[in-house]
Design an enzyme around this catalytic site. Structure first.
Site, PDB file in Angstrom:
ATOM      1  N   GLN A 280     -43.406   0.986   8.155  1.00  0.00           N
ATOM      2  CA  GLN A 280     -44.067  -0.301   7.900  1.00  0.00           C
ATOM      3  C   GLN A 280     -45.420  -0.369   8.604  1.00  0.00           C
ATOM      4  O   GLN A 280     -46.391  -0.900   8.055  1.00  0.00           O
ATOM      5  CB  GLN A 280     -43.153  -1.444   8.337  1.00  0.00           C
ATOM      6  CG  GLN A 280     -41.915  -1.573   7.448  1.00  0.00           C
ATOM      7  CD  GLN A 280     -40.822  -2.428   8.064  1.00  0.00           C
ATOM      8  OE1 GLN A 280     -40.699  -2.521   9.288  1.00  0.00           O
ATOM      9  NE2 GLN A 280     -40.004  -3.041   7.230  1.00  0.00           N
TER      10      GLN A 280
ATOM     11  N   MET B 135     -34.405  -0.957   1.587  1.00  0.00           N
ATOM     12  CA  MET B 135     -33.320  -1.636   2.293  1.00  0.00           C
ATOM     13  C   MET B 135     -32.020  -1.524   1.506  1.00  0.00           C
ATOM     14  O   MET B 135     -30.943  -1.351   2.079  1.00  0.00           O
ATOM     15  CB  MET B 135     -33.677  -3.106   2.515  1.00  0.00           C
ATOM     16  CG  MET B 135     -34.911  -3.338   3.350  1.00  0.00           C
ATOM     17  SD  MET B 135     -34.606  -3.168   5.111  1.00  0.00           S
ATOM     18  CE  MET B 135     -34.211  -4.849   5.547  1.00  0.00           C
TER      19      MET B 135
ATOM     20  N   CYS C  51     -39.493  -8.328   7.714  1.00  0.00           N
ATOM     21  CA  CYS C  51     -38.511  -9.416   7.717  1.00  0.00           C
ATOM     22  C   CYS C  51     -38.377 -10.048   9.100  1.00  0.00           C
ATOM     23  O   CYS C  51     -37.923 -11.188   9.220  1.00  0.00           O
ATOM     24  CB  CYS C  51     -37.155  -8.911   7.230  1.00  0.00           C
ATOM     25  SG  CYS C  51     -36.414  -7.634   8.256  1.00  0.00           S
TER      26      CYS C  51
ATOM     27  N   GLU D  66     -34.860   1.194  15.876  1.00  0.00           N
ATOM     28  CA  GLU D  66     -34.752   1.416  14.425  1.00  0.00           C
ATOM     29  C   GLU D  66     -36.005   2.109  13.912  1.00  0.00           C
ATOM     30  O   GLU D  66     -37.110   1.878  14.399  1.00  0.00           O
ATOM     31  CB  GLU D  66     -34.482   0.094  13.698  1.00  0.00           C
ATOM     32  CG  GLU D  66     -35.549  -0.976  13.887  1.00  0.00           C
ATOM     33  CD  GLU D  66     -36.455  -1.118  12.683  1.00  0.00           C
ATOM     34  OE1 GLU D  66     -36.304  -0.342  11.732  1.00  0.00           O
ATOM     35  OE2 GLU D  66     -37.331  -1.992  12.719  1.00  0.00           O
TER      36      GLU D  66
ATOM     37  N   GLY E  36     -31.396  -6.012  -5.691  1.00  0.00           N
ATOM     38  CA  GLY E  36     -32.579  -5.267  -5.261  1.00  0.00           C
ATOM     39  C   GLY E  36     -32.288  -3.777  -5.239  1.00  0.00           C
ATOM     40  O   GLY E  36     -31.129  -3.359  -5.101  1.00  0.00           O
TER      41      GLY E  36
END
EC number: 1.2.1.70
Length: 428
Positions: free
Chosen positions: A120, A193, A50, A114, A189
């Site tokens: 990822q 996340m 993102c 983070e 969703g």
């Protein structure tokens, strides 16, 4: 060959640009296939989150490779190259190596330290291998970056209590709503996340949470992880009805187009009904026109910067110890890279001398005649191999051990000239 990265991030481009360049996972295979079809790109890996889109390449002619990536991004985003360039950054070899290490460690993230970025990067490595974009060099680079990221998480304090995009969104919601416990909250969703959203919402006292998802099974699976809390689940067709009863809505879906806009909200909201939307998806799930509605406020990932800045200074000090650790992993990669540079020269030299050895041995054995037994031939074969290995040993060790890049390249050039070696394309 050189490593390069071409990309953009929350530091160089707003969300409305980032979403145009986002490459969702289902598009990764075709994107890698297109990039590797270009004449100057030998390896490629795509990191799309993102907050960033980064394309790592290995190219013989770096300038050409970078131009090909830029052209690909322009075609993919439908943005002209001259508009795109102002948002792109380009990093070459040492800087590109340093960058992926910092990214994997969470030191380049919007939320400093983070941990989600490490997963990822790991997924980027997996997909790059799966779709034949990653070969020898990027494979080693990403493995080293993953090692670096894991070490930073386990050997430094930066991961302790680290916030994430999801926690920052909940923090912003708490600031705006004041009393989360009294709010009806909906999450669109049911991915990672969303799980983090639920986790942080319940820790802040939210008690009225609904999850809306395309798959009921996935939504129920997420709700079960928080079985002590009464979380309701709904399917996508119920989305607008659920939103109409909500005070806060968080969106975190993989949709590539907005799923909420002014027209949809106008149909279900009462006149002047207050609603806050927190969109942490890229591409965005919420159209900007919702802000035209009275008492509707929409926030996206770029609006989280103020929340994140509050704890940045304390985390910046923790990042300094992580930077020192990264230097070790960068050095380990550089040592491997230096040894790789010598491979073609050493291989070519050994191949040429081996060819000479075989030719001269064959001449000698033919002169000795057929009465010369197999056992004697084996002894002479071993003798000549031993002589070749002894002669080559010291030059090869010295070549690999040479720390000075320019000195090593001069040595390789000298060997190539003296022995008339054809080494093909060299690393540079």
């Amino acid at each position: 060959m050189n490593i390069a990265v071409v990309g953009l991030s929350h530091k160089t481009a707003p969300v409305e640009i980032r979403e145009k360049l986002s490459i969702p996972e289902p598009q990764t295979e075709s994107a890698i296939a297109q990039l590797t079809s270009y004449p100057h790109i030998d390896e490629v890996a795509i990191l799309s989150t993102c907050n960033r889109l980064e394309i790592y390449i290995v190219a013989g002619e770096t300038d050409h490779g970078i131009r090909e990536v830029t052209q690909f991004l322009s075609e993919h985003s439908k943005l002209p190259v001259h508009s795109l360039r102002q948002h792109l950054f380009v990093l070459l070899h040492e800087d590109a190596v340093m960058h992926i290490m910092r990214v994997a460690a969470g030191l380049d993230s919007l939320v400093l330290g983070e941990g989600q970025i490490l997963a990822q990067v790991k997924n980027t490595h997996k997909l790059g291998q799966q779709y034949n974009g990653i070969k020898t060099i990027l494979n080693r680079l990403f493995k080293q970056a993953l090692t670096a990221g894991k070490r930073v998480r386990t050997e430094t304090s930066i991961g302790t209590g680290a916030v994430s995009i999801s926690s920052a969104a909940v923090e912003l919601a708490q600031i705006k709503a004041e009393n989360l416990a009294a709010c009806r909250v909906t999450i669109l969703g049911a991915g990672k996340m969303s799980r983090l959203l639920v986790q942080h919402l319940v820790s802040k006292g939210a008690t009225q949470i609904s999850i809306v998802n395309r798959s009921r099974e996935r939504a129920q699976e997420l709700a079960k992880q928080f079985s002590e809390h009464p979380i309701r689940t709904h399917l996508l067709p119920e989305m607008m009805t659920v939103i109409a009863e909500s005070h806060l809505v968080f969106t975190s879906t993989s949709a590539t187009e907005p799923i909420l806009d002014r027209a949809k909200l106008e149909m279900v909201l009462a006149p002047n009904q207050p609603l806050m939307l927190f969109d942490i998806s890229v591409p965005r799930n919420v159209h900007t026109d919702v802000n035209e509605l009275v008492n509707v406020q929409a926030f996206n990932v770029d609006d989280l910067k103020a929340v994140v800045a509050q704890n940045y200074e304390s985390r910046r000090k923790m990042a300094q110890e992580a930077e020192r650790l990264l230097e070790e992993e960068i050095e380990a990669f550089d040592i491997w890279w230096r040894s790789l540079e010598t491979v073609s020269t050493i291989s070519s030299l050994r191949s040429k001398i081996e060819t000479i050895r075989e030719q001269e041995l064959e001449k000698a054995l033919s002169r000795l005649g057929s009465e010369f037994g197999d056992k004697h031939q084996e002894v002479i074969e071993a003798l000549t191999r031993g002589i070749v290995n002894k002669i080559l040993h010291d030059p090869m060790v010295q070549l690999r051990a040479q720390q000075d890049v320019e000195a090593r390249r001069r040595c390789m050039q000298t060997l190539q000239m003296l022995f008339n070696l054809d080494v093909g394309e060299q690393f540079s």
